[in-house]
Write an enzyme that holds these catalytic residues in place. Structure first.
Site, PDB file in Angstrom:
ATOM      1  N   ASP A   1     178.239  65.521 -34.603  1.00 22.09           N
ATOM      2  CA  ASP A   1     179.025  64.349 -34.999  1.00 22.09           C
ATOM      3  C   ASP A   1     178.220  63.521 -35.995  1.00 22.09           C
ATOM      4  O   ASP A   1     177.017  63.326 -35.813  1.00 22.09           O
ATOM      5  CB  ASP A   1     179.348  63.502 -33.758  1.00 22.09           C
ATOM      6  CG  ASP A   1     180.536  62.580 -33.959  1.00 22.09           C
ATOM      7  OD1 ASP A   1     180.653  62.014 -35.061  1.00 22.09           O
ATOM      8  OD2 ASP A   1     181.334  62.422 -33.022  1.00 22.09           O
TER       9      ASP A   1
ATOM     10  N   HIS B   1     179.434  60.384 -37.130  1.00 19.04           N
ATOM     11  CA  HIS B   1     179.911  59.003 -37.111  1.00 19.04           C
ATOM     12  C   HIS B   1     178.745  58.061 -36.831  1.00 19.04           C
ATOM     13  O   HIS B   1     178.050  58.206 -35.831  1.00 19.04           O
ATOM     14  CB  HIS B   1     180.965  58.845 -36.017  1.00 19.04           C
ATOM     15  CG  HIS B   1     181.444  57.447 -35.831  1.00 19.04           C
ATOM     16  ND1 HIS B   1     182.201  56.799 -36.770  1.00 19.04           N
ATOM     17  CD2 HIS B   1     181.269  56.567 -34.826  1.00 19.04           C
ATOM     18  CE1 HIS B   1     182.477  55.586 -36.344  1.00 19.04           C
ATOM     19  NE2 HIS B   1     181.921  55.412 -35.170  1.00 19.04           N
TER      20      HIS B   1
ATOM     21  N   SER C   1     182.505  65.677 -29.132  1.00 21.96           N
ATOM     22  CA  SER C   1     181.304  64.891 -28.834  1.00 21.96           C
ATOM     23  C   SER C   1     181.242  64.513 -27.363  1.00 21.96           C
ATOM     24  O   SER C   1     180.159  64.290 -26.814  1.00 21.96           O
ATOM     25  CB  SER C   1     181.275  63.622 -29.692  1.00 21.96           C
ATOM     26  OG  SER C   1     181.238  63.947 -31.058  1.00 21.96           O
TER      27      SER C   1
END
Length: 563
Positions: A163, A165, A216
């Site tokens: 991930d 982010h 995630s």
């Protein structure tokens, strides 16, 4: 009591938009009038004496204004030197005294809901600038073997493997630093082993795990299992768009005998993490979280809605009236690449409420506040100023194509480069559901030819260069504005490309819909690989997929086009 004339004028200027700088003055007024806040230093006028330098430093951090910062630091250092303090001691006294006091004011006000996130980021930026001025002097203190600073509580934050982010993580790191925590940010796509090793080696008090996409969540479970296997009891705080309190209780917490807490907004994190520090408070927190999560697990088990069989769902959808299959033949079904889509064409499509929500302005009232309006002005000014002097800018690229397709039940068969590619999507199997599936919008095999569109957009390929030009810190105010703005540009780019594809290359009435992998209509993130391969998206838009099918960079989207 009557409102003082000067304060009334500041409020009216902001409400009536009479002065572009009014919102900033209103924010300073709010800081000055809240309980326990530091009054802003009066501006020098003629022979009027200004505030002492240490008071000006505290105010600079509390109001997020760097005006006169270097002068105030120099004057405050000279003042302490005259009192016999060595350079290192004087610098440390300023850092731990007025500067931290100003930051504490901001952290307390943010936690109490009296301040919005942009002000916190600006204050943190001023603190960073002041620290940079003092650090060369403080470094000399390292030679003094007898000098030991008081231990700050330690937190590790990381976006889990697969991930990328990092906006929410960066915000939390900034807020926690404003509240006196020593925060180690390991970045994005962090392996479980590295998180475990750092937590153990550096004796951290709390570990924060972030993730945006649903895969995630599984990685967070693996981290919890690794901590359990290692015999650790460090509290884990999980957060991100994919994380909910229910999922934390049902899936993640059972994997770890220590505390697993679901983090809320950034403003709630200091209080939550403080309750998890070693001591009697943690014992109370452990019992509270365990009781709450056990209750959620029981409610979840009791409330799970039964699912109906796919055959029954298909029959229900047919009884409700299947949509007429779209058989509009495209004028030009080839793959089309659009590099550097002009910001001016995207501007009317930018979802500004998305930017405001990203900074904590979630309610309609908050989005009308002076602070929100100031943020919007900052973002629009920043966008209008691109490219920066260095040439760095937020580049927006897109690629789309239209492919022959037919469907059978929940599987769409698309012809891509002469090969049949199966795309399995979801049907509503809820007892109370409609039984719908977007595969029903395509014709059956042997009927009139059908078509499905695919597109991908990236607005983040220039973000690293922009952040570097802004000073290299992703936690800075303008860097955060740039990151959230890139996500908004990706959404605007998706709408722009959808319209361009239908109007220029497909034809017919109506735009249709954009079901995206990872969402309820097609929850399988692996379908992003189908889209990327069909469009040659990695080269076309400067983006790639991680092992868990997260698009890198983060400010990117891909979807199907169904009409």
């Amino acid at each position: 009591a009557a409102i003082p004339e000067d304060r009334r004028r500041i409020v009216e200027d902001a409400v009536l938009f009479r002065d572009p700088a009014a919102a900033a003055r209103l924010a300073e007024l709010a800081m000055a009038t809240m309980d326990g806040a530091v009054a802003p230093a009066p501006a020098p006028r003629g022979g009027v004496e200004i505030a002492p330098p240490q008071a000006r430093l505290e105010t600079a951090v509390a109001t997020g204004s760097a005006t006169g910062l270097e002068g105030a630091v120099a004057e405050a250092l000279d003042e302490l030197r005259r009192q016999g303090r060595a350079d290192a001691d004087a610098a440390l006294a300023l850092l731990e005294g007025p500067l931290m006091a100003g930051l504490a004011t901001v952290g307390e006000a943010f936690g109490a809901g009296r301040l919005f996130l942009p002000q916190v980021l600006k204050s943190a930026q001023v603190m960073k600038q002041a620290s940079a001025l003092l650090e060369p002097l403080i470094a000399a203190r390292a030679a003094d073997a007898g000098a030991t600073a008081a231990r700050k509580p330690k937190m590790l934050v990381a976006t889990v493997k697969g991930d990328v982010h990092d906006i929410g993580k960066n915000i939390v790191a900034t807020v926690m630093r404003c509240n006196g925590w020593d925060v180690a940010d390991l970045g994005v796509m962090v392996e479980c082993e590295r998180i475990l090793e750092h937590a153990r080696e550096h004796d951290v008090d709390v570990v924060g795990l972030s993730g945006l996409i649903t895969p995630s969540l599984d990685e967070m479970v693996r981290v919890a299992q690794a901590f359990e296997a290692a015999g650790l009891d460090i509290p884990l705080v999980v957060g991100g768009a994919a994380v909910s309190e229910l999922h934390t209780a049902v899936k993640i917490a059972p994997a770890y005998s220590g505390i697993v807490a679901c983090g809320g907004d950034a403003s709630s994190m200091p209080g939550l993490c403080a309750s998890l520090l070693p001591g009697p408070g943690r014992r109370v927190a452990t019992a509270t979280h365990a009781e709450r999560q056990e209750k959620l697990r029981r409610l979840y088990a009791q409330s799970r809605e039964p699912r109906i069989a796919p055959e029954a769902a298909r029959a229900r959808a047919a009884a409700n009236g299947m949509p007429a299959p779209c058989v509009i033949a495209p004028r030009d079904p080839a793959v089309h690449v659009y590099r550097d889509i002009p910001h001016g064409e995207l501007l009317p499509l930018i979802p500004w409420t998305m930017l405001l929500s990203g900074f904590g302005f979630k309610s309609a009232a908050a989005q009308r506040s002076a602070e929100a309006l100031e943020l919007l002005r900052d973002a629009k000014t920043f966008l209008a100023g691109l490219p920066l002097a260095s040439g760095a800018t937020l580049r927006v690229h897109g690629v789309s194509g239209i492919f022959p397709a037919w469907a059978e039940d929940e599987t769409i068969h698309a012809t891509i480069d002469g090969a049949d590619v199966a795309i399995t999507v979801a049907r509503d199997l809820r007892t109370s559901g409609t039984g719908d599936c977007f595969a029903d919008r395509l014709p059956r095999r042997g009927a009139a030819p059908g078509w499905i569109g695919m597109q991908a957009v990236c607005a983040g390929s220039g973000l690293d260069a922009v952040v570097e030009a802004l000073g290299g810190s992703r936690g800075g105010y303008l860097a955060m504005v740039a990151a959230v703005l890139a996500n908004c540009l990706a959404e605007a780019g998706a709408e722009w490309l959808h319209r361009k594809t239908v109007e220029a290359h497909w034809g017919g009435e109506g735009l249709g819909e954009r079901p995206a992998p990872g969402y309820p209509a097609c929850p399988d993130h692996a379908l992003k690989r189908v889209i990327f391969d069909a469009l040659g998206a990695e080269r076309a838009i400067d983006a790639r997929l991680t092992s868990s099918f997260m698009i890198v960079p983060e400010a990117a989207t891909c979807c199907f086009l169904v009409r």
